[in-house]
Design a protein around this motif. Structure first.
Motif, mmCIF file in Angstrom:
data_model
loop_
_atom_site.group_PDB
_atom_site.id
_atom_site.type_symbol
_atom_site.label_atom_id
_atom_site.label_comp_id
_atom_site.label_asym_id
_atom_site.label_seq_id
_atom_site.Cartn_x
_atom_site.Cartn_y
_atom_site.Cartn_z
ATOM 1 N N THR A 7 1.020 -1.139 -0.097
ATOM 2 C CA THR A 7 0.344 0.192 -0.009
ATOM 3 C C THR A 7 0.945 1.077 0.199
ATOM 4 O O THR A 7 2.048 1.050 0.774
ATOM 5 C CB THR A 7 -0.852 0.258 1.162
ATOM 6 N N VAL A 8 0.532 2.306 -1.115
ATOM 7 C CA VAL A 8 1.305 3.339 -0.682
ATOM 8 C C VAL A 8 0.440 4.692 -0.398
ATOM 9 O O VAL A 8 -0.638 4.527 -1.242
ATOM 10 C CB VAL A 8 2.206 3.441 -2.504
ATOM 11 N N ALA A 9 0.840 5.034 0.488
ATOM 12 C CA ALA A 9 -0.073 6.477 0.768
ATOM 13 C C ALA A 9 -0.296 8.046 -0.399
ATOM 14 O O ALA A 9 1.220 8.123 -0.327
ATOM 15 C CB ALA A 9 0.266 6.880 2.338
ATOM 16 N N ILE A 10 -1.038 8.138 -0.241
ATOM 17 C CA ILE A 10 -0.339 9.602 -1.497
ATOM 18 C C ILE A 10 -0.900 10.813 -1.086
ATOM 19 O O ILE A 10 -2.082 11.426 -0.220
ATOM 20 C CB ILE A 10 -1.957 9.265 -2.516
ATOM 21 N N ARG A 11 -0.166 11.443 -0.210
ATOM 22 C CA ARG A 11 0.295 12.290 -0.162
ATOM 23 C C ARG A 11 0.477 13.769 0.338
ATOM 24 O O ARG A 11 0.185 15.162 -0.259
ATOM 25 C CB ARG A 11 1.077 12.123 2.099
ATOM 26 N N ASP A 15 4.697 11.616 -3.687
ATOM 27 C CA ASP A 15 3.883 10.188 -4.123
ATOM 28 C C ASP A 15 3.586 9.719 -5.078
ATOM 29 O O ASP A 15 3.487 8.308 -4.976
ATOM 30 C CB ASP A 15 2.983 9.903 -2.633
ATOM 31 N N ALA A 19 4.691 5.607 -6.940
ATOM 32 C CA ALA A 19 3.075 5.272 -6.683
ATOM 33 C C ALA A 19 3.552 4.330 -7.948
ATOM 34 O O ALA A 19 3.367 3.337 -8.614
ATOM 35 C CB ALA A 19 1.591 5.790 -6.509
ATOM 36 N N VAL A 48 -3.701 8.174 -9.436
ATOM 37 C CA VAL A 48 -3.004 8.776 -7.841
ATOM 38 C C VAL A 48 -3.127 10.428 -8.267
ATOM 39 O O VAL A 48 -3.539 10.632 -6.946
ATOM 40 C CB VAL A 48 -1.928 7.908 -7.881
ATOM 41 N N ARG A 59 -4.922 6.840 -0.827
ATOM 42 C CA ARG A 59 -4.136 5.414 -1.575
ATOM 43 C C ARG A 59 -4.150 4.616 -2.218
ATOM 44 O O ARG A 59 -5.230 4.706 -2.638
ATOM 45 C CB ARG A 59 -3.923 4.675 0.528
ATOM 46 N N GLU A 61 -3.838 0.612 -3.543
ATOM 47 C CA GLU A 61 -3.501 -0.650 -2.776
ATOM 48 C C GLU A 61 -3.044 -1.415 -4.131
ATOM 49 O O GLU A 61 -4.137 -1.516 -4.185
ATOM 50 C CB GLU A 61 -4.342 -0.982 -1.699
ATOM 51 N N ASP A 79 -9.334 7.523 -2.506
ATOM 52 C CA ASP A 79 -10.242 8.717 -1.430
ATOM 53 C C ASP A 79 -10.979 9.520 -0.876
ATOM 54 O O ASP A 79 -12.523 8.819 -1.201
ATOM 55 C CB ASP A 79 -8.951 9.779 -2.361
#
Ligand SMILES: Nc1ncnc2c1ncn2[C@@H]1O[C@H](COP(=O)(O)OP(=O)(O)OP(=O)(O)O)[C@@H](O)[C@H]1O
Ligand SMILES: [Mg+2]
Length: 225
Positions: A7-11, A15, A19, A48, A59, A61, A79
């Protein structure tokens, strides 16, 4: 059965790049070929980018589905933003974005085997699906664990390397395009030659038919006199 790969968080803005890199890395580890890796990386990064731009983050996944072949790579981008205002319009192909592209959602549909979008005022959920290539080895539990280990041990490279990689992809794609174009040109010429041959053949047949008809007329005239 779904098994979570990563899982990659998008902040933050970077990011989106991470991703994209992770998507390509996972695709490669699962046995997708170069072009499919690019398809997957591009679709993920576009969706993303939307989550970052319109929902201020979310995020992504990556999961693997299926205990028997064919297995599926699932990429869910989630989101909690305001939702897509007019999805039907975007999907119709008539939508024009401020960037003049408006190819994010539509592009992902073209690139992926299947796309499912759920969007409401409480958020957006985009599910991208790709069937693992038939030639790729089946990912059993040990193979899956190995891939997860590789993902944790090999973090993606920096932005500069990413630009380099994208350029490499572009050069490869353009070279392929040129090759296809010249193949097409060649096929076109062959088709023209064939057509010319067919036309000549028909002209000859017409001539023969005409000749026969005249011979027949002469014969009838001769018999009647
Ligand atoms: N996660 C999201 N949350 C809210 N709205 C979204 C989301 N994703 C897309 N949208 C809406 O859908 C529209 C279409 O998105 P799409 O990615 O296809 O094009 P775009 O983002 O406008 O342009 P481009 O990505 O080519 O620069 C966006 O303009 C935005 O209004
Ligand atoms: Mg977009």
């Amino acid at each position: 059965m779904n098994k979570s790969l990563l899982t990659v968080a998008i902040r933050y803005e970077q990011d989106v790049v991470i991703a994209r890199q992770r998507a390509r890395q996972i695709a490669a580890l699962l046995g997708f070929e170069g072009q499919d890796q690019t398809r997957i990386a591009t679709a993920v990064s576009e969706i993303v980018r939307n989550a970052f731009r319109y929902a201020k983050g979310g995020r992504v996944e990556f999961t693997l589905e299926g205990q028997s072949a064919p297995q599926l790579l699932l990429m869910r981008i989630h989101d909690q933003g305001p939702g897509i205002p007019d999805l039907a319009h975007v999907m119709s192909g008539n939508y024009r974005s401020s960037t003049g592209m408006g190819m994010g959602i539509l592009g992902a549909h073209r690139l992926m085997d299947q796309v499912e979008i759920k969007s409401s005022s409480s958020g957006t959920d985009v599910l991208l699906k790709m069937i693992l290539p038939a030639r790729a080895p089946f990912v059993d539990t040990p193979a899956f664990n190995q891939i997860v280990r590789e993902l944790t041990s090999k973090a993606p490279a920096g932005a500069l390397e990413e630009v380099q990689e994208q350029n490499r992809e572009l050069v490869r794609t353009l070279a392929e395009l040129r090759e296809r174009q010249s193949e097409l040109l060649h096929l076109n010429r062959e088709l023209e030659d064939t057509n010319r041959g067919v036309v000549a053949l028909y002209a000859e047949l017409d001539e023969k038919a005409d000749h026969l008809r005249r011979a027949d007329e002469t014969k009838s005239r001769f018999l009647s006199t």
